[in-house]
Design a protein around this motif. Structure first.
Motif, PDB file in Angstrom:
ATOM      1  N   GLY A  14       0.798  -1.214   0.000  1.00 40.07           N
ATOM      2  CA  GLY A  14       0.000   0.000   0.000  1.00 40.07           C
ATOM      3  C   GLY A  14       0.829   1.260   0.000  1.00 40.07           C
ATOM      4  N   ALA A  15       0.202   2.365  -0.423  1.00 36.76           N
ATOM      5  CA  ALA A  15       0.893   3.648  -0.508  1.00 36.76           C
ATOM      6  C   ALA A  15       1.291   4.164   0.867  1.00 36.76           C
ATOM      7  CB  ALA A  15       0.013   4.668  -1.220  1.00 36.76           C
ATOM      8  N   ASP A  16       0.457   3.918   1.882  1.00 37.14           N
ATOM      9  CA  ASP A  16       0.784   4.376   3.233  1.00 37.14           C
ATOM     10  C   ASP A  16       2.052   3.693   3.752  1.00 37.14           C
ATOM     11  OD1 ASP A  16      -1.400   6.036   3.239  1.00 37.14           O
ATOM     12  OD2 ASP A  16      -2.703   4.592   4.262  1.00 37.14           O
ATOM     13  N   SER A  17       2.158   2.406   3.489  1.00 39.12           N
ATOM     14  CA  SER A  17       3.360   1.680   3.901  1.00 39.12           C
ATOM     15  C   SER A  17       4.581   2.200   3.165  1.00 39.12           C
ATOM     16  CB  SER A  17       3.195   0.178   3.620  1.00 39.12           C
ATOM     17  OG  SER A  17       2.127  -0.358   4.375  1.00 39.12           O
ATOM     18  N   ALA A  18       4.404   2.510   1.866  1.00 39.58           N
ATOM     19  CA  ALA A  18       5.520   3.051   1.092  1.00 39.58           C
ATOM     20  C   ALA A  18       5.975   4.390   1.659  1.00 39.58           C
ATOM     21  CB  ALA A  18       5.114   3.194  -0.371  1.00 39.58           C
ATOM     22  N   ALA A  19       5.021   5.243   2.010  1.00 40.46           N
ATOM     23  CA  ALA A  19       5.369   6.548   2.576  1.00 40.46           C
ATOM     24  C   ALA A  19       6.071   6.393   3.922  1.00 40.46           C
ATOM     25  CB  ALA A  19       4.116   7.403   2.728  1.00 40.46           C
ATOM     26  N   SER A  20       5.627   5.448   4.732  1.00 46.18           N
ATOM     27  CA  SER A  20       6.245   5.239   6.041  1.00 46.18           C
ATOM     28  C   SER A  20       7.668   4.693   5.922  1.00 46.18           C
ATOM     29  CB  SER A  20       5.399   4.276   6.874  1.00 46.18           C
ATOM     30  OG  SER A  20       5.404   2.966   6.312  1.00 46.18           O
ATOM     31  N   MET A  21       7.969   4.073   4.779  1.00 46.58           N
ATOM     32  CA  MET A  21       9.311   3.546   4.540  1.00 46.58           C
ATOM     33  C   MET A  21      10.225   4.555   3.860  1.00 46.58           C
ATOM     34  SD  MET A  21       9.484   0.467   5.759  1.00 46.58           S
ATOM     35  CE  MET A  21      10.865  -0.275   4.902  1.00 46.58           C
ATOM     36  N   GLY A  22       9.733   5.778   3.719  1.00 47.28           N
ATOM     37  CA  GLY A  22      10.559   6.828   3.151  1.00 47.28           C
ATOM     38  C   GLY A  22      10.497   6.932   1.639  1.00 47.28           C
ATOM     39  N   VAL A  56       6.148   8.798  -2.622  1.00 48.42           N
ATOM     40  CA  VAL A  56       5.099   8.028  -3.278  1.00 48.42           C
ATOM     41  C   VAL A  56       4.698   8.618  -4.622  1.00 48.42           C
ATOM     42  CG1 VAL A  56       2.710   7.240  -3.103  1.00 48.42           C
ATOM     43  CG2 VAL A  56       4.226   7.085  -1.120  1.00 48.42           C
ATOM     44  N   ARG A  57       4.348   9.894  -4.641  1.00 49.74           N
ATOM     45  CA  ARG A  57       3.848  10.485  -5.877  1.00 49.74           C
ATOM     46  C   ARG A  57       4.890  10.506  -7.000  1.00 49.74           C
ATOM     47  NH1 ARG A  57      -0.275  15.501  -4.482  1.00 49.74           N
ATOM     48  NH2 ARG A  57      -1.841  14.229  -3.365  1.00 49.74           N
ATOM     49  N   PRO A  58       6.111  10.989  -6.743  1.00 48.55           N
ATOM     50  CA  PRO A  58       7.104  10.981  -7.834  1.00 48.55           C
ATOM     51  C   PRO A  58       7.436   9.583  -8.340  1.00 48.55           C
ATOM     52  CG  PRO A  58       7.801  12.442  -6.065  1.00 48.55           C
ATOM     53  CD  PRO A  58       6.630  11.676  -5.548  1.00 48.55           C
ATOM     54  N   VAL A  59       7.611   8.638  -7.424  1.00 50.09           N
ATOM     55  CA  VAL A  59       7.962   7.275  -7.843  1.00 50.09           C
ATOM     56  C   VAL A  59       6.808   6.642  -8.608  1.00 50.09           C
ATOM     57  CG1 VAL A  59       8.513   4.954  -7.029  1.00 50.09           C
ATOM     58  CG2 VAL A  59       9.633   6.924  -5.998  1.00 50.09           C
TER      59      VAL A  59
END
Length: 355
Positions: A244-252, A255-258
């Motif tokens: 999920g996107a939230d997990s990706a954001a929490s891992m640094g 999200v949007r650019p990648v």
């Protein structure tokens, strides 16, 4: 201890599959060059390749040499590039959307690319300012944007993949978008194309490698390799996006650019391949699932394995399209759909039972 040894053996087996795939790809290229409508011996094939690649001077028939070098080998290389690119697109979409049914064909990206390509070539959109690939890229991007907006309007959220509802909504929106762009393509053909153009375009839309030559190889190979490098560069981000996107954001992860880079990569690869060979369905659906079963879900292994397996799969499908009906070449999309449609049904049934 026993569990650790079992895990180590499993990992070792998975990596062996990756090492075995390049020789299989080479063998597939040779098979794609040797097998076709006209029977040519393997000895002749090898002599022609030796003459062209190694500067040998074997005596071979000029017609056979032309068929092998100018038609079959270029066709096999383009098939490999398209198969690799479409498989990578499926890997990326399934990770970003967290849906096993996501692929460029079902998401409407291939249909949008087809509409863009037909609009440029038949309707003259852009007045010659856009190339075929540029028109296909614009159509692919427009199609994906429309699918996302439709999913949001339906209350399915965005392409973050935050819930099963959002993931299912965007797949349904993709199917609707695909039908819309297929209808637009048919409308453009009916309004602007001659009867001869209409026949050739409709055959091309089902997937056709008959017209590819070395000029197409020069475009297809770099694009597929670039897509592979982008996916490998973001392999850890793809691992995290599956949670999920939230997990990706929490891992640094940005999200949007990648996500934007990966979606642009999918659109570009799909557009280039569609502009050359038409809309070939289900490659991005079948191959990632098969490779997950063999090498696991880690994208460090899944990305290269899917690219290589996609290449082999499409070469094999092209061979079947040339030999199933004697004296006639079937659209390659017919072969991939005959394989992909049952696979799609199995994945859908398995997903429903898992719930």
């Amino acid at each position: 201890m026993e569990t650790a040894l079992t895990l180590q053996r499993t990992r070792s087996l998975r990596w062996r599959w990756l090492w075995l795939t390049p020789p299989v790809l080479f063998a597939a290229l040779i098979a794609g060059t040797a097998i076709g409508e006209t029977s040519i011996s393997m000895d002749t094939v090898l002599k022609v390749l030796a003459n062209q690649l190694l500067g040998a001077n074997y005596a071979v028939d000029r017609i056979d040499a032309g068929i092998i070098w100018n038609y079959r080998l270029s066709r096999a290389i383009v098939a490999a590039s398209c198969g690799a690119g479409l498989a990578l697109a499926g890997v990326v979409l399934q990770a970003l959307l967290r849906n096993p049914l996501a692929d460029p064909y079902l998401m409407g990206i291939s249909a949008g690319a087809s509409t863009g390509a037909v609009g440029v070539t038949v309707a003259g959109i852009g007045a010659g300012a856009f190339s075929l690939s540029a028109g296909a890229f614009a159509g692919a991007g427009l199609a994906f944007g429309l699918v996302v907006l439709l999913a949001q309007a339906a209350g399915g959220g965005s392409c973050n993949g935050r819930s099963a509802q959002a993931s299912g909504a965007i797949i349904l929106a993709g199917i609707a978008g695909s039908q819309l762009f297929n209808a637009l393509t048919a409308f453009i053909i009916a309004r602007s194309a001659s009867a001869e153009q209409a026949r050739s375009i409709m055959f091309w839309l089902l997937g056709n490698l008959s017209g590819v030559r070395w000029d197409d190889v020069v475009l297809a190979v770099p694009v597929s390799l670039a897509g592979l490098l982008v996916c490998l560069w973001h392999r850890r981000a793809l691992d995290v996006f599956t949670f999920g996107a939230d997990s990706a954001a929490s891992m640094g992860i940005a999200v949007r650019p990648v996500r934007g880079i990966l979606i642009a990569c999918v659109a570009l690869v799909t557009a280039v391949m569609v502009s050359m060979v038409g809309a070939i369905g289900f490659v991005g659906l079948v191959i990632p699932h098969a490779m997950r079963f063999i090498v696991g879900s880690r994208h460090t292994r899944l990305v290269p394995a899917s690219a290589l397996a996609g290449a082999v799969f499409l070469i094999g499908s092209d061979i079947l399209s040339r030999i199933l009906v004697p004296g006639q070449v079937l659209p390659i999309g017919v072969i991939t759909s005959l394989i992909g449609a049952p696979t799609f049904a199995l994945i859908m049934i398995r997903g429903m039972r898992a719930r």
